[in-house]
Motif scaffolding. Structure first.
Motif, short mmCIF file in Angstrom:
data_model
loop_
_atom_site.label_atom_id
_atom_site.label_comp_id
_atom_site.label_asym_id
_atom_site.label_seq_id
_atom_site.Cartn_x
_atom_site.Cartn_y
_atom_site.Cartn_z
N LEU A 193 -9.77 2.52 -9.42
CA LEU A 193 -10.28 3.79 -9.94
C LEU A 193 -9.70 4.96 -9.18
CD1 LEU A 193 -12.28 5.35 -11.78
CD2 LEU A 193 -14.04 4.98 -10.03
N LEU A 194 -9.50 4.83 -7.87
CA LEU A 194 -8.96 5.89 -7.02
C LEU A 194 -7.51 5.64 -6.66
CD1 LEU A 194 -12.02 6.24 -4.59
CD2 LEU A 194 -11.54 7.59 -6.63
N SER A 195 -6.81 4.81 -7.45
CA SER A 195 -5.43 4.45 -7.08
C SER A 195 -4.50 5.65 -7.07
CB SER A 195 -4.91 3.39 -8.06
OG SER A 195 -4.96 3.88 -9.40
N VAL A 224 -6.32 0.48 -1.30
CA VAL A 224 -5.13 -0.38 -1.27
C VAL A 224 -5.48 -1.78 -1.81
CG1 VAL A 224 -3.47 -1.50 0.26
CG2 VAL A 224 -4.07 0.89 0.61
N HIS A 225 -6.64 -2.29 -1.45
CA HIS A 225 -7.09 -3.59 -1.97
C HIS A 225 -7.20 -3.54 -3.49
CE1 HIS A 225 -10.20 -6.56 -3.10
NE2 HIS A 225 -9.61 -7.31 -2.19
N GLY A 226 -7.73 -2.44 -4.05
CA GLY A 226 -7.83 -2.34 -5.50
C GLY A 226 -6.48 -2.27 -6.17
N GLU A 268 5.93 0.57 0.10
CA GLU A 268 4.95 1.60 0.44
C GLU A 268 3.63 0.97 0.90
OE1 GLU A 268 4.50 4.23 -2.82
OE2 GLU A 268 6.56 4.98 -2.75
N LEU A 269 3.28 -0.09 0.22
CA LEU A 269 2.02 -0.75 0.61
C LEU A 269 2.13 -1.35 2.00
CD1 LEU A 269 1.03 -2.48 -2.74
CD2 LEU A 269 -0.08 -0.52 -1.68
N ARG A 270 3.29 -1.93 2.33
CA ARG A 270 3.45 -2.50 3.68
C ARG A 270 3.42 -1.40 4.74
NH1 ARG A 270 8.07 -7.26 3.12
NH2 ARG A 270 6.74 -8.75 1.95
N SER A 293 -12.31 -8.36 6.10
CA SER A 293 -12.59 -8.93 4.79
C SER A 293 -11.82 -8.23 3.68
CB SER A 293 -14.10 -8.84 4.51
OG SER A 293 -14.52 -7.49 4.43
N ILE A 294 -11.45 -6.98 3.89
CA ILE A 294 -10.65 -6.25 2.89
C ILE A 294 -9.17 -6.53 3.06
CG2 ILE A 294 -10.05 -3.95 2.02
CD1 ILE A 294 -12.80 -2.99 2.97
N ILE A 295 -8.72 -6.63 4.29
CA ILE A 295 -7.28 -6.72 4.59
C ILE A 295 -6.73 -8.11 4.30
CG2 ILE A 295 -5.64 -6.68 6.51
CD1 ILE A 295 -6.36 -3.95 5.34
N MET A 296 -7.49 -9.17 4.54
CA MET A 296 -6.95 -10.52 4.41
C MET A 296 -6.38 -10.81 3.03
SD MET A 296 -6.88 -11.83 7.27
CE MET A 296 -7.41 -11.15 8.83
N PRO A 297 -7.08 -10.53 1.93
CA PRO A 297 -6.46 -10.76 0.62
C PRO A 297 -5.21 -9.93 0.39
CG PRO A 297 -8.83 -10.49 0.40
CD PRO A 297 -8.47 -10.09 1.79
N VAL A 298 -5.18 -8.71 0.93
CA VAL A 298 -3.99 -7.85 0.79
C VAL A 298 -2.82 -8.44 1.55
CG1 VAL A 298 -3.08 -5.54 1.18
CG2 VAL A 298 -5.46 -5.83 0.46
N ALA A 299 -3.07 -8.98 2.76
CA ALA A 299 -1.99 -9.57 3.55
C ALA A 299 -1.41 -10.80 2.86
CB ALA A 299 -2.51 -9.93 4.93
N VAL A 300 -2.27 -11.59 2.22
CA VAL A 300 -1.78 -12.76 1.50
C VAL A 300 -0.96 -12.34 0.29
CG1 VAL A 300 -2.48 -14.80 0.21
CG2 VAL A 300 -3.68 -14.20 2.31
N ALA A 301 -1.43 -11.32 -0.44
CA ALA A 301 -0.72 -10.88 -1.64
C ALA A 301 0.62 -10.24 -1.30
CB ALA A 301 -1.59 -9.91 -2.43
N LEU A 302 0.68 -9.50 -0.18
CA LEU A 302 1.93 -8.84 0.20
C LEU A 302 2.83 -9.74 1.03
CD1 LEU A 302 0.62 -5.28 1.17
CD2 LEU A 302 1.60 -6.03 -1.00
#
Length: 1129
Positions: A193-195, A224-226, A268-270, A293-302
Motif C-alpha cells: 500500500l505504501l510502496s 520493503v517486506h510488502g 535498490e532493495l539490497r 521477523s520482517i527481515i528474514m523473509p526479505v533476505a531469503v527472497a533477495l
C-alpha cells in the motif's frame, strides 16, 4: 409522470450529554441487555451516537479522561453500530466525519487541558483501527486485498504521513512514533500500500536522530517486506511521486500494471537492506525481534548471503533475553548451512541458560524445550557420533536443587540421548555382525534416575513417581513411534535399554511394594496401546520368570495381587508359576491361623480364589488343570474359613464337571451381578472383591431437608454458644484441673478406720496441691467428718484417663419424609412406602465429649405422605393407637457421650444408608444440640450404702460439698483419690445467687417437673405441705422448720419480694420484707466427669432466692438461663 420517493429525513440531533451521563452510557453498553436497550430506545445508537461522540471529542468543556473513554468506546462498538448499513453513503459520510475530527484534533495546538499529545495518539490509533475494519477486506481468498472507500483511506494516510514528515521534531516525537506504527499496521493489512512512498520513507529514516528512529526503521522494513512479497516494481532511489498528496497504487484498485509481470528492483532493495542491517545495535529487544521477523523473509527472497546475517545476529545467542534467543533459533532454521559446525556451541549455550538459577523457571524450561527440538533437527541431518552424544548427555544430569519440572525435561533429554546411542549400537551390530558397546548406555539413564530417587519411598501418587515412570515409558517406546510400520518394536525388545528396564522394574517390585499400583498402571498403559502391547506382554513374562521365584511368601504377599491379576489375565504367560505360589501362600495362611487372625484369613483366601477364577477365565484347562485342582482340593480340606472352603468346593466342581468354553461363559456372566454396576477397574479382581455401588453426590446434597434426627425431650434452653476455656489461656490453673497424678504426699487426717486397718486396703496417700511443703495442720472433728465424706464419695468416681468414665445418653428419633425422598431418589409403587437399609449414623463434635460411637439402624420405613394421613375433620381413635402408629416410622437413636468437661455443644451427624434400588445415600444431617441440662446426673452412691440409706447419704454429701465449696472452707486445700489409676481431685468452690420473682406454687411445679430426682431435702412446714400435696417428691427427706425462720404462709396472699442483707461477718442473708419464708429445697446435681452443682432455694410466696455453689465455675455461665427457662417458661 413517475412519482419519486421522498428522501429519508435526516436523523434528529441528539441532546448533548453531561460527563456523568456519558459514563452511564458507556457502562450500560458494556453491560448490555436491558440497560443498553434503554439508550437504544432513546435513539442513542448508530450514526446519531457516532456524530454525538465525535462532536464531544472536540468540545473543550469535557474532561480529557472522558474524551479518551469516548475514543475507545467508538473503536470498540463501531461495528455494532453498523451491523448492515442501509447504504454506502452512510458509511462514507461517517468515515469522512472521523477524518474531519482527526484533522481538527491533530492540527489543534496542545494546551495541556482539552488537547494533549495522549489524546492525539489515541485518536490516531483508534481511527486507523476503524478504517482498517471498514476499508480493507482480507476475507476473500485472493492475493490482493479488496479496498473500499479509497478516498477516505487516502485522506487518513495523508494525515499520518503529514505527522511523520517532521523528522527530529522533539516535542511530538511520541506522536510521530504512533503515526509510524499506524502506517505499519496499514501496510501489514494491505501489502505494498505504501510502496510508492518507499523512497521518501528511506529519506526520513536517514534524517531521524531521536529514539523514535526505531519506529521509522520498522516502518521502512515493513514497506520493503510488502514490496518483496508483492513483487512490485517501484523505484526507491529515484521517485517522482510526491509524499503528499497520497494516492493508492493503481494495481491495488484494479488499474495499471499487474504484479505478475513486475520485476523487483533487486539492487535498490539490497542497498536499502544494507542500510537496515546497520540498525540492530540501536534497537530495543522487542524492536529487534520484530525487525528480524520482517527481515528474514526479505533476505531469503533477495538471496542475501547468510554470512551477513550470521555476523550481524550471532551475538543474540549469548544474551540473557529469551526473546532474542528465540529470534536467533528462528534464523538458524532459515539458514542452517551458514551455522554448520556450531551445533555444539548452540547446545552448550542453551544448556547454560537452563542452569542459570537467576532466570525464572519458565525460561529455564523453555531453553530445554528448545534444546530438545534443536537436537532432533540436528540429529535428523547429521551422522550420529556416539562419543559426542554421550559427552553431551552427561551435561543433562539434573542438579539436586533443580525444580521437578526442570528435572523432568532433563530426564527427557537423557532418554533421547540414550535412545540415539542404543539405536546406533544396534545399527553397528547389524553392520559388523557383533555388538558394540563402547558407550555405557544403561549407566546413562540409571544415573539420571538418581535425581528422582525419592519415588522409591514416596507415595505412589507423588509427582516424582510420575516423572520416574514417564522416563521409563520414553525409554521403552521412544524409538518406536506409532507411525512406524516396520519391525522396530521387535528390535527394541532385544535392546540394552529394554533389558535394563526389565531388571529395574523387577528390583523395584521386590524392594518397594508401594510402587506395585504404579507398575500395574504402567503395564496397563502398554497393553492398551496397539503398537506397544508387545512390550507389556514381555514385561509380564519377565515378572512371571524372575519375580515369582524371588517373592517372599508371607502376609505381605497380598500387596502383589494386582500384579498377579495382570499376569493371570495374559494368555501368553503360563499360569503354573502363579498356581505354585498360591499353593504356598494358602499353606502359610492355614499354618498361621489363630484366634488373633481375625478376618485376615477370610480376606486373603477370598482374594486367592478370585485370582484362581481369573485363571479359569483366560486360560485353557489343559494348562492349569492339575495345579489348580490340587490348590482347590487343599483349600476345601484344610482352610479355616467356611466361606472360602465352600467357594473353593464350587470352583473345584465346576473345573471337574463343566467344559472349558461353558465354564468361561458362566464365569463371565457372573461378572455383571444384578443391581451392581460394573467397576471402574478393568480386572475381575476389583469387580468381584470390591464392587462399587452408585453414589450420587448431587442427590445427597440436601438430605437434611427430609431426613430428621430429633431429640425425644426438647431442651429448655436452646444454647447457641459455649464457653471455651482455651480462649482464656488458663488451662494450667488448678481451679480448672480435673484430675492430676498423685506424685507427692500430704497430710491425712487420722481416722479410726485408718488406725485399725493400718492402710491395709492399699488406699493411696492423699497428695498435696503442687507447691511447697506445708506445716502440720490441726483440724476439728467437723472438718475431719467432711473430708471423710468427700473421700468416700470421690473414691466411687472413675478416673476417665485410665478407665471408662461416666457417660450421658441423649435419646433421639430418626425419621424421613416419604414424599420428598421419592421425588429425589425414586421409590417403589405409589401405594408402598420407601425404606432405608443398613443405616449408619456417625457423630463428631468439637466439644470435649471424647470419641462418640456410631449408631446402626438395620431398617427404617419412611413416614406416610400427606394424602395417607387422616384429615383434620376425620375421626381417629383416641388413646395410644395413633401414637404407636407414628412410632412405627421412627427409629430410636441413643447417642452416648463421655464428657471430659460439663459444657454444652453441638454434635455433627453424618448418615450413610442404602435405598431399595441399590443406591448409596451419604450426607450430613442437622446437628444435635447438647445442653447443660443433659449433664445433670445423680451423684454416685458407694457400693456399701444400702437402698434405705441413700437419702441420708445424699444429705450428708450435700452438706459436705456445700461447706467445701464455701470461700471460708478449711477443706479447700485437700485432695481426694478417685477410682482407678493414680489420680486425685480437689474441690475449689464458687458461690453465686439468683433471684426469681415467681409465685411459690409455680416454682414447686417447676422443681417437681424437672429437678425432682435431684432434690435431697425439703425444709419448712408450709413447703412440705405443698410438696406432699403434689406427690412427686416421695423419696426425699422432709424436715420441719428447725432453726429456720419460717412461718405458715397463704399461697393466695401476695407477699413482698426477697432481698439480700449483709451481717457483720459479711455473709449474705436473704429474707422477705415481711420476714416470712415457706421453706427451702436442697438440690444436689452431679456434673460428669467429677463436678457438682448445688442449689439452696429459699422459697417465698411471691419470690425465691436461689443460692448456688459449685466446684466448676464455668457452668455458672449457663445456670442463669436454665433457671429462668425452668420456672418462667
Amino acid at each position: 409522470m413517475e412519482n419519486n420517493p421522498a428522501p429519508a429525513p435526516a436523523p434528529t440531533p441528539l441532546k448533548p450529554l453531561t460527563p456523568p451521563e456519558w459514563e452511564s452510557l458507556i457502562d450500560d453498553h458494556q453491560y448490555g441487555g436491558y440497560r443498553r436497550d434503554r439508550w437504544i430506545s432513546l435513539n442513542y445508537t448508530g450514526i446519531s451516537l457516532i456524530d454525538l461522540c465525535l462532536s464531544s471529542i472536540s468540545r473543550k468543556d469535557l474532561p480529557l479522561n472522558l474524551k479518551l473513554h469516548l475514543i475507545v468506546f467508538l473503536e470498540e462498538y463501531f461495528t455494532s453500530f453498523f451491523p448492515s448499513p442501509e447504504s454506502d453513503t452512510e458509511t462514507e459520510n461517517t468515515l469522512a466525519r472521523f477524518l474531519e475530527t482527526l484533522r481538527s484534533v491533530i492540527n489543534s495546538p496542545v494546551d495541556g487541558v482539552s488537547i494533549t499529545y495522549s489524546l492525539k495518539e489515541q485518536l490516531l490509533v483508534s481511527t486507523t483501527s476503524i478504517f482498517i475494519l471498514s476499508t480493507i477486506d482480507n476475507s476473500e481468498d485472493s492475493k490482493t486485498p479488496c479496498l473500499t472507500y479509497t478516498s477516505q483511506l487516502e485522506g487518513l494516510i495523508e494525515v499520518l504521513l503529514t505527522v511523520v514528515n517532521r523528522p527530529n521534531h522533539g516535542v511530538d516525537r511520541q506522536l510521530r512514533g504512533s503515526a509510524c506504527e499506524c502506517l505499519r499496521e496499514l501496510e501489514r493489512e494491505c501489502p505494498s500500500l505504501l510502496s510508492e512512498t518507499a523512497g521518501h520513507l528511506w529519506t526520513l529514516c536517514q534524517s531521524e536522530k531521536t529514539h523514535v528512529a526505531q519506529s521509522y526503521v520498522l516502518m521502512l522494513a515493513s514497506v520493503v517486506h510488502g514490496i518483496v512479497i508483492s513483487k512490485v516494481n517501484v523505484s526507491i532511489l529515484t521517485t517522482s511521486i510526491p509524499l503528499i498528496p497520497f494516492n493508492v497504487p493503481q494495481f491495488l484498485i484494479g488499474g495499471g500494471s499487474t504484479r505478475e509481470n513486475s520485476v523487483l528492483p533487486i539492487k535498490e532493495l539490497r542497498r536499502v537492506m544494507s542500510f537496515l542491517l546497520e540498525w540492530p545495535p540501536f534497537l530495543t529487544p522487542f524492536g529487534l525481534f520484530e525487525f528480524m521477523s520482517i527481515i528474514m523473509p526479505v533476505a531469503v527472497a533477495l538471496e542475501l548471503q547468510a554470512s551477513l546475517l550470521k555476523v550481524q545476529f550471532s551475538g543474540l545467542l549469548y544474551t540473557f533475553d529469551m526473546l532474542l534467543c528465540h529470534a536467533f533459533l528462528g534464523m538458524y532454521l532459515k539458514f542452517p548451512e551458514a551455522f554448520s559446525g556450531q551445533e555444539n556451541e548452540v547446545i552448550s549455550r542453551l544448556l547454560l541458560i537452563s542452569r542459570e538459577t537467576q532466570h525464572v523457571l519458565v525460561f529455564r524450561v523453555l531453553a530445554l524445550h528448545w534444546l530438545l527440538g534443536f537436537m532432533g533437527i540436528v540429529m535428523s541431518t547429521r551422522k550420529v557420533i556416539k562419543e559426542k552424544i554421550f559427552a553431551t548427555a552427561l551435561k543433562f544430569y539434573p542438579s539436586v536443587f533443580d525444580p521437578l519440572a526442570l528435572k523432568a525435561l532433563k530426564l527427557d533429554l537423557i532418554a533421547y540421548c540414550s535412545i540415539l546411542l542404543d539405536m546406533s549400537r544396534v545399527a553397528d551390530a547389524n553392520g559388523n555382525g557383533q555388538m558394540v558397546s563402547d558407550v555405557p548406555v544403561v549407566k546413562l539413564f540409571e544415573d539420571g534416575l538418581e535425581s528422582v530417587s525419592g519415588f522409591k519411598w514416596l507415595p505412589p501418587w507423588s509427582t516424582e513417581t510420575s516423572v520416574a515412570f514417564r522416563m521409563f515409558h520414553k525409554l521403552l517406546i521412544g524409538a518406536s513411534s506409532h507411525s512406524d510400520n516396520g519391525s522396530s518394536t521387535r528390535t527394541l525388545m532385544e535392546s540394552t535399554i529394554f533389558h535394563a528396564s526389565e531388571r529395574m522394574l523387577v528390583s523395584m517390585t521386590l524392594n518397594s511394594q508401594g510402587l506395585i499400583p504404579v507398575i500395574v498402571a504402567f503395564v496397563n498403559r502398554l497393553l492398551r496401546c496397539h503398537k506397544h502391547h508387545v512390550f507389556g506382554e514381555r514385561l509380564l513374562q519377565t515378572f512371571n520368570n524372575h519375580l515369582l521365584p524371588k517373592v517372599k511368601v508371607d502376609y505381605r504377599l497380598g500387596s502383589y495381587f494386582p500384579l498377579f491379576e495382570k499376569i493371570a489375565e495374559n494368555e501368553t504367560v503360563p499360569p503354573g508359576g502363579l498356581l505354585e505360589l498360591y499353593g504356598k501362600y494358602m499353606r502359610i495362611l492355614v499354618q498361621k491361623h489363630g484366634p488373633d487372625t481375625g478376618l485376615r484369613s477370610w480376606s486373603q483366601g477370598s482374594k486367592v480364589l478370585v485370582l484362581c477364577r481369573t485363571i479359569l477365565m483366560h486360560h485353557q484347562s489343559s494348562r492349569f488343570f492339575l495345579g489348580l485342582s490340587r490348590l482347590l482340593a487343599f483349600t476345601c480340606l484344610h482352610f479355616p474359613d467356611l466361606e472360602v472352603r465352600d467357594n473353593a468346593r464350587i470352583y473345584l466342581r465346576m473345573l471337574l464337571c463343566v467344559p472349558g468354553n461353558k465354564l468361561r461363559h458362566l464365569l463371565t456372566t457372573g461378572d455383571q451381578l444384578p443391581g451392581i454396576p460394573p467397576s471402574s477397574h478393568s480386572t475381575s479382581f476389583f469387580n468381584i472383591q470390591s464392587p462399587k455401588l452408585s453414589l450420587d453426590s448431587k442427590k445427597s446434597k440436601h438430605i437434611s431437608s427430609y431426613i430428621h434426627l430429633d431429640r425425644v425431650k426438647p431442651l429448655l434452653v436452646k444454647q447457641s454458644w459455649s464457653l471455651s476455656l482455651s480462649s482464656f489461656n488458663i488451662s494450667n490453673n488448678n481451679n480448672l484441673e480435673v484430675i492430676r497424678d498423685n506424685d507427692t504426699s500430704s497430710w491425712q487426717p487420722e481416722t479410726p478406720n485408718s488406725i485399725n486397718n493400718n492402710n491395709t486396703d492399699n488406699t493411696p496417700i492423699i497428695p498435696a496441691i503442687e507447691g511447697p511443703n506445708e506445716p502440720l495442720r490441726v483440724t476439728d472433728s467437723k472438718v475431719s467428718e467432711i473430708v471423710e465424706i468427700l473421700r468416700r464419695h470421690f473414691s466411687s468416681i472413675p478416673d476417665f484417663r485410665h478407665m471408662e468414665g461416666i457417660k450421658i445418653v441423649i435419646s433421639c428419633n430418626l425419621s424421613f419424609q416419604s414424599e420428598a425422598f421419592n421425588r429425589i431418589w425414586g421409590g417403589p409403587e405409589p401405594d408402598l412406602l420407601p425404606a432405608l437399609y443398613a443405616t449408619v449414623l456417625k457423630f463428631s463434635s468439637s466439644a470435649p465429649y471424647g470419641s462418640i460411637q456410631p449408631y446402626r439402624i438395620p431398617f427404617l420405613l419412611g413416614g406416610p405422605t400427606k394424602k395417607n394421613t387422616p384429615d383434620s375433620l376425620e375421626i381417629v381413635p383416641a388413646g395410644n393407637g395413633h401414637i404407636k402408629e407414628d412410632d412405627n416410622f421412627k427409629s430410636p437413636v441413643l447417642i452416648e457421650l463421655q464428657p471430659q468437661e460439663p459444657t454444652p455443644g453441638l454434635i455433627d451427624v453424618s448418615i450413610e444408608s442404602n435405598t431399595e434400588n441399590g443406591q448409596i445415600m451419604c450426607g450430613h444431617l442437622h446437628s444435635v444440640t447438647v445442653g447443660i441440662e443433659d449433664m445433670f446426673l445423680n451423684a454416685i452412691v458407694p457400693e456399701d450404702v444400702d437402698k434405705d440409706s441413700i437419702p441420708g447419704y445424699y444429705i450428708d454429701l450435700f452438706n459436705a460439698l456445700w461447706e467445701a465449696c464455701g470461700s471460708s472452707s478449711s477443706t479447700g486445700r485437700e485432695t481426694f483419690p478417685v477410682k482407678g489409676g493414680r489420680g486425685v481431685a480437689a474441690v475449689n468452690g464458687t458461690r453465686s445467687v439468683k433471684f426469681l420473682e415467681i409465685p411459690a406454687r409455680e416454682l414447686v411445679r417447676g422443681v417437681e417437673r424437672n429437678l425432682a430426682r435431684f432434690v435431697v431435702n425439703v425444709v419448712g412446714d408450709s413447703l412440705i405441705d405443698v410438696v406432699k400435696d403434689g406427690g412427686v417428691l416421695s423419696d426425699v427427706v422432709l424436715k420441719d422448720s428447725g432453726d429456720l425462720d419460717v412461718v405458715v404462709a397463704d399461697l393466695n396472699v401476695s407477699e413482698g419480694p426477697l432481698y439480700l442483707e449483709y451481717g457483720e461477718n459479711g455473709n449474705e442473708n436473704g429474707g422477705y420484707l415481711n420476714k416470712r419464708k415457706m421453706g427451702c429445697f436442697y438440690v444436689l446435681i452431679f456434673l460428669p466427669p467429677m463436678y457438682h452443682l448445688l442449689f439452696q432455694m429459699e422459697v417465698g410466696v411471691g419470690s425465691t432466692l436461689v443460692r448456688i455453689r459449685t466446684d466448676h465455675w464455668p457452668c455458672l455461665a449457663y445456670i442463669d438461663d436454665y433457671l429462668e427457662a425452668l420456672f418462667l417458661a
